[in-house]
Write a protein that holds these residues in place. Sequence first.
Motif, PDB file in Angstrom:
ATOM      1  N   VAL A  29       0.860  -1.187   0.000  1.00  0.00           N
ATOM      2  CA  VAL A  29       0.000   0.000   0.000  1.00  0.00           C
ATOM      3  C   VAL A  29       0.896   1.237   0.000  1.00  0.00           C
ATOM      4  N   TYR A  30       0.628   2.160  -0.927  1.00  0.00           N
ATOM      5  CA  TYR A  30       1.520   3.299  -1.118  1.00  0.00           C
ATOM      6  C   TYR A  30       0.730   4.614  -1.158  1.00  0.00           C
ATOM      7  N   LYS A  31       1.327   5.643  -0.554  1.00  0.00           N
ATOM      8  CA  LYS A  31       0.748   6.986  -0.584  1.00  0.00           C
ATOM      9  C   LYS A  31       1.639   7.894  -1.425  1.00  0.00           C
ATOM     10  N   LEU A  32       1.004   8.667  -2.306  1.00  0.00           N
ATOM     11  CA  LEU A  32       1.740   9.560  -3.196  1.00  0.00           C
ATOM     12  C   LEU A  32       2.375  10.707  -2.411  1.00  0.00           C
ATOM     13  N   ASP A  33       3.685  10.897  -2.623  1.00  0.00           N
ATOM     14  CA  ASP A  33       4.396  12.032  -2.032  1.00  0.00           C
ATOM     15  C   ASP A  33       4.535  13.184  -3.019  1.00  0.00           C
ATOM     16  N   LYS A  34       4.757  12.820  -4.298  1.00  0.00           N
ATOM     17  CA  LYS A  34       5.002  13.859  -5.298  1.00  0.00           C
ATOM     18  C   LYS A  34       4.651  13.324  -6.674  1.00  0.00           C
ATOM     19  N   GLN A  35       4.072  14.178  -7.499  1.00  0.00           N
ATOM     20  CA  GLN A  35       3.769  13.842  -8.892  1.00  0.00           C
ATOM     21  C   GLN A  35       4.215  14.993  -9.769  1.00  0.00           C
ATOM     22  N   TRP A  36       4.959  14.672 -10.830  1.00  0.00           N
ATOM     23  CA  TRP A  36       5.392  15.741 -11.706  1.00  0.00           C
ATOM     24  C   TRP A  36       5.564  15.237 -13.139  1.00  0.00           C
ATOM     25  N   ILE A  37       5.487  16.198 -14.077  1.00  0.00           N
ATOM     26  CA  ILE A  37       5.691  15.941 -15.494  1.00  0.00           C
ATOM     27  C   ILE A  37       7.022  16.556 -15.884  1.00  0.00           C
ATOM     28  N   SER A  38       7.849  15.755 -16.569  1.00  0.00           N
ATOM     29  CA  SER A  38       9.164  16.241 -16.969  1.00  0.00           C
ATOM     30  C   SER A  38       9.295  16.172 -18.481  1.00  0.00           C
ATOM     31  N   GLY A  39       9.734  17.285 -19.083  1.00  0.00           N
ATOM     32  CA  GLY A  39       9.905  17.305 -20.535  1.00  0.00           C
ATOM     33  C   GLY A  39      10.271  18.682 -21.024  1.00  0.00           C
ATOM     34  N   GLY A  40      10.991  18.742 -22.120  1.00  0.00           N
ATOM     35  CA  GLY A  40      11.376  20.035 -22.676  1.00  0.00           C
ATOM     36  C   GLY A  40      12.251  20.856 -21.761  1.00  0.00           C
ATOM     37  N   GLY A  41      12.948  20.182 -20.848  1.00  0.00           N
ATOM     38  CA  GLY A  41      13.837  20.897 -19.934  1.00  0.00           C
ATOM     39  C   GLY A  41      13.152  21.458 -18.706  1.00  0.00           C
ATOM     40  N   ASP A  42      11.850  21.215 -18.548  1.00  0.00           N
ATOM     41  CA  ASP A  42      11.105  21.751 -17.402  1.00  0.00           C
ATOM     42  C   ASP A  42      10.398  20.632 -16.648  1.00  0.00           C
ATOM     43  N   ASP A  43      10.195  20.865 -15.352  1.00  0.00           N
ATOM     44  CA  ASP A  43       9.392  19.984 -14.503  1.00  0.00           C
ATOM     45  C   ASP A  43       8.192  20.751 -13.975  1.00  0.00           C
ATOM     46  N   SER A  44       7.016  20.138 -14.054  1.00  0.00           N
ATOM     47  CA  SER A  44       5.796  20.740 -13.529  1.00  0.00           C
ATOM     48  C   SER A  44       5.242  19.825 -12.446  1.00  0.00           C
ATOM     49  N   VAL A  45       5.158  20.327 -11.215  1.00  0.00           N
ATOM     50  CA  VAL A  45       4.690  19.546 -10.078  1.00  0.00           C
ATOM     51  C   VAL A  45       3.192  19.768  -9.890  1.00  0.00           C
ATOM     52  N   TYR A  46       2.450  18.678  -9.611  1.00  0.00           N
ATOM     53  CA  TYR A  46       1.006  18.751  -9.435  1.00  0.00           C
ATOM     54  C   TYR A  46       0.635  18.315  -8.024  1.00  0.00           C
ATOM     55  N   LYS A  47      -0.283  19.050  -7.420  1.00  0.00           N
ATOM     56  CA  LYS A  47      -0.758  18.706  -6.081  1.00  0.00           C
ATOM     57  C   LYS A  47      -1.883  17.676  -6.190  1.00  0.00           C
ATOM     58  N   LYS A  48      -1.729  16.596  -5.445  1.00  0.00           N
ATOM     59  CA  LYS A  48      -2.714  15.529  -5.528  1.00  0.00           C
ATOM     60  C   LYS A  48      -2.596  14.614  -4.320  1.00  0.00           C
ATOM     61  N   THR A  49      -3.748  14.200  -3.793  1.00  0.00           N
ATOM     62  CA  THR A  49      -3.798  13.148  -2.778  1.00  0.00           C
ATOM     63  C   THR A  49      -4.115  11.848  -3.495  1.00  0.00           C
ATOM     64  N   GLN A  50      -3.230  10.861  -3.383  1.00  0.00           N
ATOM     65  CA  GLN A  50      -3.429   9.632  -4.149  1.00  0.00           C
ATOM     66  C   GLN A  50      -2.901   8.421  -3.389  1.00  0.00           C
ATOM     67  N   ILE A  51      -3.634   7.322  -3.515  1.00  0.00           N
ATOM     68  CA  ILE A  51      -3.246   6.037  -2.944  1.00  0.00           C
ATOM     69  C   ILE A  51      -3.129   5.030  -4.077  1.00  0.00           C
ATOM     70  N   LYS A  52      -2.137   4.156  -3.969  1.00  0.00           N
ATOM     71  CA  LYS A  52      -2.004   3.069  -4.942  1.00  0.00           C
ATOM     72  C   LYS A  52      -1.751   1.775  -4.183  1.00  0.00           C
TER      73      LYS A  52
END
Length: 259
Positions: A29-52
């Motif tokens: 059971v895992y809880k999300l700490d961080k989610q981000w998109i990486s590409g074109g030299g930039d990282d975009s971080v998204y706020k989200k509560t998520q369980i997997k």
Amino acid sequence: MKRILFFAGLLSCLLIGCSKNKNLSMAGVYKLDKQWISGGGDDSVYKKTQIKIYTAHQFIYAGMTPDSAVSFGVGNYKADTGIRVIENEFYSSYRLDTSRTFNVDITLTDKGYKQTIPAIATIKGVKYDLMEAYSKTPSGDTTRLDGLWKMTKSYLVTGKDTLKKVVTQYKIFQGGNFLFAGRYLVDKTANKFKNNFGYGSFSLNGSNLIEENTIASDVSALNHKFNIKIAFTGNDEYTQVISDAKNNQQSIETYDRIK
């Protein structure tokens, strides 16, 4: 003799590959700490509560953004190498029952793991990777409920009246934790559905199931403890009943095990 066997095994690995690369298990059971998109030299971080939650070969993830938008996915997975799993998502909030497959690169960490889905999108020739970091939560006892289930029937009984609900829902139990996710009809005329999910801990004692939601898209269910009566039909079907004496109601749901 032991040295001969060791070098024989090493030579076999060099020639045909070591089988340990296929033994990556994500069960937990895992809880999300961080989610981000990486590409074109930039990282975009998204706020989200998520369980997997992963079983030995299945998974559900479900989460919610700060504006209460719910997303989820359900599927099965298999180890591809010691650093990758292949996830076959057969139901999701994005594409419903249209399946899609992801090659997920895994890096195990002291806290849990990091995952990368390479080239999840390509925009104007630029490839973007989806990256997530998770922390693993403590695991409890195993029960006969552990595994992935799909709801097959759902009714709300009020007095002598019975209302059949239009809902698609999956639920996973793993080591004292549960996670359900799906969508239900809120407006028949407009054919409008709403996504929902809930996560928490559970205990099973005979026919008594206790669930406590610690994360929920439905605010009324948040931090609520549900006392549920449960009846098994063999090992692959169960029916649960939640009674509300105050409103003279019963919520009745039946689930089939997904193997």
